[in-house]
Design a protein around this motif. Sequence first.
Motif, PDB file in Angstrom:
ATOM      1  N   ASP A  53       4.549   3.898   2.754  1.00  0.00           N
ATOM      2  CA  ASP A  53       5.328   4.016   3.982  1.00  0.00           C
ATOM      3  C   ASP A  53       4.568   4.799   5.043  1.00  0.00           C
ATOM      4  N   VAL A  54       5.191   4.957   6.199  1.00  0.00           N
ATOM      5  CA  VAL A  54       4.533   5.508   7.384  1.00  0.00           C
ATOM      6  C   VAL A  54       4.025   6.925   7.190  1.00  0.00           C
ATOM      7  N   HIS A  55       4.578   7.661   6.232  1.00  0.00           N
ATOM      8  CA  HIS A  55       4.216   9.064   6.043  1.00  0.00           C
ATOM      9  C   HIS A  55       3.019   9.264   5.123  1.00  0.00           C
ATOM     10  N   GLU A  57       2.243   0.678   6.165  1.00  0.00           N
ATOM     11  CA  GLU A  57       2.966   0.461   7.410  1.00  0.00           C
ATOM     12  C   GLU A  57       2.767   1.659   8.328  1.00  0.00           C
ATOM     13  N   SER A  58       2.051   1.469   9.419  1.00  0.00           N
ATOM     14  CA  SER A  58       1.745   2.570  10.334  1.00  0.00           C
ATOM     15  C   SER A  58       2.906   2.901  11.255  1.00  0.00           C
ATOM     16  N   GLU A  59       3.949   2.077  11.230  1.00  0.00           N
ATOM     17  CA  GLU A  59       5.150   2.352  12.018  1.00  0.00           C
ATOM     18  C   GLU A  59       6.353   2.365  11.084  1.00  0.00           C
ATOM     19  N   ASP A  60       7.405   3.033  11.520  1.00  0.00           N
ATOM     20  CA  ASP A  60       8.624   3.117  10.717  1.00  0.00           C
ATOM     21  C   ASP A  60       9.424   1.840  10.915  1.00  0.00           C
ATOM     22  N   GLY A  79      11.677   0.719   8.771  1.00  0.00           N
ATOM     23  CA  GLY A  79      12.981   0.801   8.121  1.00  0.00           C
ATOM     24  C   GLY A  79      12.904   0.501   6.634  1.00  0.00           C
ATOM     25  N   ASP A  80      13.804   1.116   5.885  1.00  0.00           N
ATOM     26  CA  ASP A  80      13.792   0.988   4.432  1.00  0.00           C
ATOM     27  C   ASP A  80      13.999  -0.451   3.966  1.00  0.00           C
ATOM     28  N   LEU A 118      10.790  -2.468   4.319  1.00  0.00           N
ATOM     29  CA  LEU A 118       9.794  -2.041   3.334  1.00  0.00           C
ATOM     30  C   LEU A 118      10.136  -2.573   1.949  1.00  0.00           C
ATOM     31  N   SER A 138       6.363   6.278  -1.995  1.00  0.00           N
ATOM     32  CA  SER A 138       7.112   6.950  -0.939  1.00  0.00           C
ATOM     33  C   SER A 138       7.598   8.307  -1.425  1.00  0.00           C
ATOM     34  N   ASP A 179      10.485   9.167   0.050  1.00  0.00           N
ATOM     35  CA  ASP A 179      11.856   8.921   0.485  1.00  0.00           C
ATOM     36  C   ASP A 179      12.672   8.445  -0.720  1.00  0.00           C
TER      37      ASP A 179
END
Length: 245
Positions: free
Chosen positions: A94-96, A114-117, A119-120, A123, A136, A138
Amino acid sequence: MNGPEIHIRFAPSLGLFVPAPRRTGRTAVTTDGVSTLGHVVESLGVPLTEVGALLADGRAVAPSHVPAHGEEIEVRGVERPQQVPGAPLRFLLDVHLGTLARRLRLLGVDAAYESEDIGDAALATRSAQERRVMLSRDRGLLRRRELWAGAYVYSHRPDDQLRDVLERFAPRLAPWTRCTACNGELTEAHKDEVRHHLEQGTERTYDVFARCTACGRVYWRGAHHSRLDTIVRTALRDFGDGTAA
């Protein structure tokens, strides 16, 4: 919940996810009599991605098992190295987790990012469509039913994150074969083929190049090579026997 009472014990490795009173020993939980054991475990804070064997009165059961009154439940952590059947071992981050994604790619591990968020839901859908293990921090994302497979990343520190993933999944390492920018495969490139991409100083100083077959980015052993080489050497020393497909 008003229904059967069960007694549940979590493996110490799962203590991060459960409230302090449930981290040690056996605790009582009242269920509704219809929810699956998987649902009960997740309602207590533990994503099923982090769960290995589930035992009810000493026998192995599936997450779909509906616990009965008085059952003794043991929730174990995943065994390492963890096997991911049915597809080549590939990851989605994920983005983080951009730094972790770049380091996995540096080691030749297929790691989409994914360099942008986005959404769950998106993903989880991509994980399922591409059969990638979702990495992740998350917990909510890792509980989504659409996921093909997932794993919680336990540390904030990239060095520890990388060690955690390599230890858990034992991927095959092939350093310097993937583009750290886009995850594409690298191929050797003659200097004349990439000359128009190079600054004059680079052109004079270096003679060995690689180019990404997907995005066209050109690589050479520049100023940051020593730092990257340390990451590669450490990974090969500690995890170089990874043989997952």
